[in-house]
Design a protein around this motif. Sequence first.
Motif, PDB file in Angstrom:
ATOM      1  N   HIS A  29      49.543  45.328  36.554  1.00  0.00           N
ATOM      2  CA  HIS A  29      49.705  46.542  37.343  1.00  0.00           C
ATOM      3  C   HIS A  29      49.291  46.252  38.788  1.00  0.00           C
ATOM      4  CE1 HIS A  29      49.259  50.733  38.674  1.00  0.00           C
ATOM      5  NE2 HIS A  29      49.983  51.072  37.625  1.00  0.00           N
ATOM      6  N   PRO A  30      50.042  46.745  39.773  1.00  0.00           N
ATOM      7  CA  PRO A  30      49.726  46.425  41.181  1.00  0.00           C
ATOM      8  C   PRO A  30      48.465  47.134  41.678  1.00  0.00           C
ATOM      9  CG  PRO A  30      51.569  47.969  41.046  1.00  0.00           C
ATOM     10  CD  PRO A  30      51.265  47.555  39.631  1.00  0.00           C
ATOM     11  N   ASP A  31      48.070  48.212  41.027  1.00  0.00           N
ATOM     12  CA  ASP A  31      46.886  48.960  41.474  1.00  0.00           C
ATOM     13  C   ASP A  31      45.932  49.111  40.287  1.00  0.00           C
ATOM     14  OD1 ASP A  31      45.170  50.650  42.992  1.00  0.00           O
ATOM     15  OD2 ASP A  31      46.118  52.399  42.069  1.00  0.00           O
ATOM     16  N   MET A  32      45.488  47.959  39.786  1.00  0.00           N
ATOM     17  CA  MET A  32      44.684  47.963  38.565  1.00  0.00           C
ATOM     18  C   MET A  32      43.282  48.503  38.831  1.00  0.00           C
ATOM     19  SD  MET A  32      44.606  47.247  35.372  1.00  0.00           S
ATOM     20  CE  MET A  32      45.945  46.096  35.035  1.00  0.00           C
ATOM     21  N   ILE A  33      42.837  49.385  37.975  1.00  0.00           N
ATOM     22  CA  ILE A  33      41.431  49.800  37.973  1.00  0.00           C
ATOM     23  C   ILE A  33      40.769  49.096  36.799  1.00  0.00           C
ATOM     24  CG2 ILE A  33      39.841  51.732  37.655  1.00  0.00           C
ATOM     25  CD1 ILE A  33      41.846  53.497  39.103  1.00  0.00           C
ATOM     26  N   PHE A  34      39.884  48.149  37.125  1.00  0.00           N
ATOM     27  CA  PHE A  34      39.300  47.269  36.107  1.00  0.00           C
ATOM     28  C   PHE A  34      37.834  47.629  35.907  1.00  0.00           C
ATOM     29  CE2 PHE A  34      37.522  42.802  35.307  1.00  0.00           C
ATOM     30  CZ  PHE A  34      37.581  42.966  33.935  1.00  0.00           C
ATOM     31  N   PHE A  35      37.553  48.235  34.742  1.00  0.00           N
ATOM     32  CA  PHE A  35      36.161  48.566  34.378  1.00  0.00           C
ATOM     33  C   PHE A  35      35.498  47.314  33.823  1.00  0.00           C
ATOM     34  CE2 PHE A  35      38.030  52.883  34.024  1.00  0.00           C
ATOM     35  CZ  PHE A  35      37.093  53.615  34.740  1.00  0.00           C
ATOM     36  N   GLY A  36      35.342  46.315  34.694  1.00  0.00           N
ATOM     37  CA  GLY A  36      35.215  44.956  34.233  1.00  0.00           C
ATOM     38  C   GLY A  36      33.850  44.429  33.935  1.00  0.00           C
ATOM     39  N   GLY A  37      33.500  43.348  34.595  1.00  0.00           N
ATOM     40  CA  GLY A  37      32.347  42.512  34.248  1.00  0.00           C
ATOM     41  C   GLY A  37      31.018  43.157  34.575  1.00  0.00           C
ATOM     42  N   SER A  72      29.626  49.609  37.765  1.00  0.00           N
ATOM     43  CA  SER A  72      28.812  49.103  38.880  1.00  0.00           C
ATOM     44  C   SER A  72      29.603  48.809  40.142  1.00  0.00           C
ATOM     45  CB  SER A  72      28.063  47.841  38.437  1.00  0.00           C
ATOM     46  OG  SER A  72      28.965  46.852  37.980  1.00  0.00           O
ATOM     47  N   THR A  73      30.853  48.374  40.007  1.00  0.00           N
ATOM     48  CA  THR A  73      31.520  47.802  41.186  1.00  0.00           C
ATOM     49  C   THR A  73      32.469  48.745  41.914  1.00  0.00           C
ATOM     50  OG1 THR A  73      33.301  46.903  39.833  1.00  0.00           O
ATOM     51  CG2 THR A  73      31.410  45.470  40.233  1.00  0.00           C
ATOM     52  N   MET A  74      32.740  49.921  41.333  1.00  0.00           N
ATOM     53  CA  MET A  74      33.784  50.751  41.945  1.00  0.00           C
ATOM     54  C   MET A  74      33.242  52.007  42.603  1.00  0.00           C
ATOM     55  SD  MET A  74      37.108  50.612  39.487  1.00  0.00           S
ATOM     56  CE  MET A  74      36.234  50.614  37.920  1.00  0.00           C
TER      57      MET A  74
END
Lengths: 409, 409
Positions: B46-54, B388-390
């Motif tokens: 996805h070009p505008d990914m929202i990643f609830f990641g690491g 944490s990151t967004m």
Amino acid sequence: MASATGTIPVRDQERALPGEGPRLARRAEAFASAFWAELGQVLARHPDMIFFGGGTPAHELMPVARLRDASLKAWADAPAALDYGEVAGYRPLREFIAAQMTGHGMAVDPEHLLLTNGSQQGIDLVGRVMLDPGDAIVIEAPTFLGAFQTFAAYEVTYLMAPTDEHGLRIDALERLLADQTRPPKLIYTIPTFQNPTGTTQPRARREALLALARAHGVLVVEDDPYGTLRYDGDHEPPLRALDPDVIYLGTFSKTLAPGLRVGWIAAPANLIGLFHSAKEGVDIHNERIMTRTVYHAVAGFLDDHLAHAREVYRGRRDALLAALRQHLPGTVRWSEPEGGFFVWVTLPEGLDTEALLPRAADAGVAFFPGTWFYPHDPDRRALRLSFSTMPKDRLVEGARRLGDVIRRQ
Amino acid sequence: MASATGTIPVRDQERALPGEGPRLARRAEAFASAFWAELGQVLARHPDMIFFGGGTPAHELMPVARLRDASLKAWADAPAALDYGEVAGYRPLREFIAAQMTGHGMAVDPEHLLLTNGSQQGIDLVGRVMLDPGDAIVIEAPTFLGAFQTFAAYEVTYLMAPTDEHGLRIDALERLLADQTRPPKLIYTIPTFQNPTGTTQPRARREALLALARAHGVLVVEDDPYGTLRYDGDHEPPLRALDPDVIYLGTFSKTLAPGLRVGWIAAPANLIGLFHSAKEGVDIHNERIMTRTVYHAVAGFLDDHLAHAREVYRGRRDALLAALRQHLPGTVRWSEPEGGFFVWVTLPEGLDTEALLPRAADAGVAFFPGTWFYPHDPDRRALRLSFSTMPKDRLVEGARRLGDVIRRQ
């Protein structure tokens, strides 16, 4: 001292868990004692100690100003470079290393390089990927003590291949391999300016070693910390240049500085993925600012730096060898290294360098006894001298003191 | 994905050693696949990914300017600090850590601290010192995937202790321990703001866990990367504050930045020497400039920095929890963490978050499926969100997208 101590701390009664202290891993029995602490006591025995010590570059050859400036370039990549990332290590540094290796006859793809915390971690990762308890491995006798200390944690047995003034002896290796019902897992070798002997394998031996390894299905691990520090004699191709299946360990510890903890593994395509996984498991990846710092420091600089370093070390080697000729008794023998940092000195029958060390220390000279470079069955008559860190006059004075001490035995 | 792959690379015919490919260590079969590469493909959908990641701190909370300035102070110690040395790690940093730990109720001597390349290396060193093949260890179900990936290299079996909204369940642990003929070697636990669930053990459970461990002679390893990041609720004492025999793993990865690779182990007096030996064997010591850099950065700064970071993270947690209430179907449950980075979301019976991930990615939202946090027998309905990151608006939009995707199943 460098060998297994077998000493496991025991809790005092009151704190003991029911029935026993903490149950440790079997491998912990083989952990080495804190070696440098013991050495520190030896070095404290004289106010003007001349220590023919570790395998470290000279302080005056560590390019401090260039590294500090390089670090500012590295910090420009923050905060992105402060995140997790780059398990294989900073790609421009891997490309630089690949170009250097290719220049030395070892064509390698940056994809097949993994940055490590010095070669010591490379050795450990080899153990992690390759070694099970009970495996046999071939090491040179003598060899780098940090290597067999680390392999010991993998609960291996050592097949010790004797060496002579041309390094690992192929006739002995052939017999060693023929004697095994199950071939050893790997051969760990330092073919160029070996630690501790300073000797270098000629090309014919290298080819014979690789042919033997291939015939017996044994992996070859080439540790090459000193290879770019040749002071004279003919270039010998690294084993990795003769056989791309060799696992090659490189480092900036001897060419820049060991405290940076930046080295690398070059592994064949079919193994590099396992090394990535192993690295991720042990510490995820190298510190990302320092790998960038090293890159900015070495790019456009390392070759000139090494040319200068070789000049300095050549002069020190020559000064030490001349002083040994002048000051050591005629019954003493030593290696004449064409590069690297070490001279291996063998005393006459009956002398024991580990027993000699405290007396030498009282006379203001210290060395690594040869016994430290064997996991077992050491040559007790040998000792290692490093000439890398001292100016010539100290090397000469050290040789004079050493000669006096030997003569008094 | 995070579990064993069993895939060992095979050489092509021509390059094969006689009879077989390179003979690997048994443990290599358990090495995880290159996880982040797989995730990268998901994130590219996805070009505008929202990643609830690491589990990483926000870039804007990494004190880059302060670290860079601190590094110049660190370089002032070169060239001496570029030599080998300080196996335990830069002493002023150990003194700083000891003071911080003591302030949190964990009185500790700097002599009993060892600096590591992040907590990941702490976990690995625990394995190296404590674990033999076939040993059983207790882990929480679910738990930090980097921990069991690393323990897998020590060829252990897992006793998986179920958790609830108050962390590890003591009744289940009691049954687990009673069922064993030989007690497990250790309990690995993240009692505070757990990864991945975000839950925190109340004091009564901590005391019960320690009493059980002591009764059965089981070492407790407390991993505490998030402990200083509490946003509300009452402070719970770390296990190490209740029992000095606990091995405690700390890190600057969540409070400063993970790329620095600086963490520590606090070990009891009777074990710390073995950890020194183990560290020396795996990479001799930490990189010495970065440990100095971290010291100069945190001294007189960390407390204020953490106060500010907590403020930011609290706002993000609140925004995410509010958005989950607004956008997720009523059948979905989630944890409400008092600190740390993670919310653990449980979908209704029948849904599978690993299968959901590609479809979510197509809709512009990605997460870690719960399955990645179990070495086996995963809960397939769960997923982990990191806040944490967004910034808040992205968290809200991510929750909206996630709600849509779940509703469509």
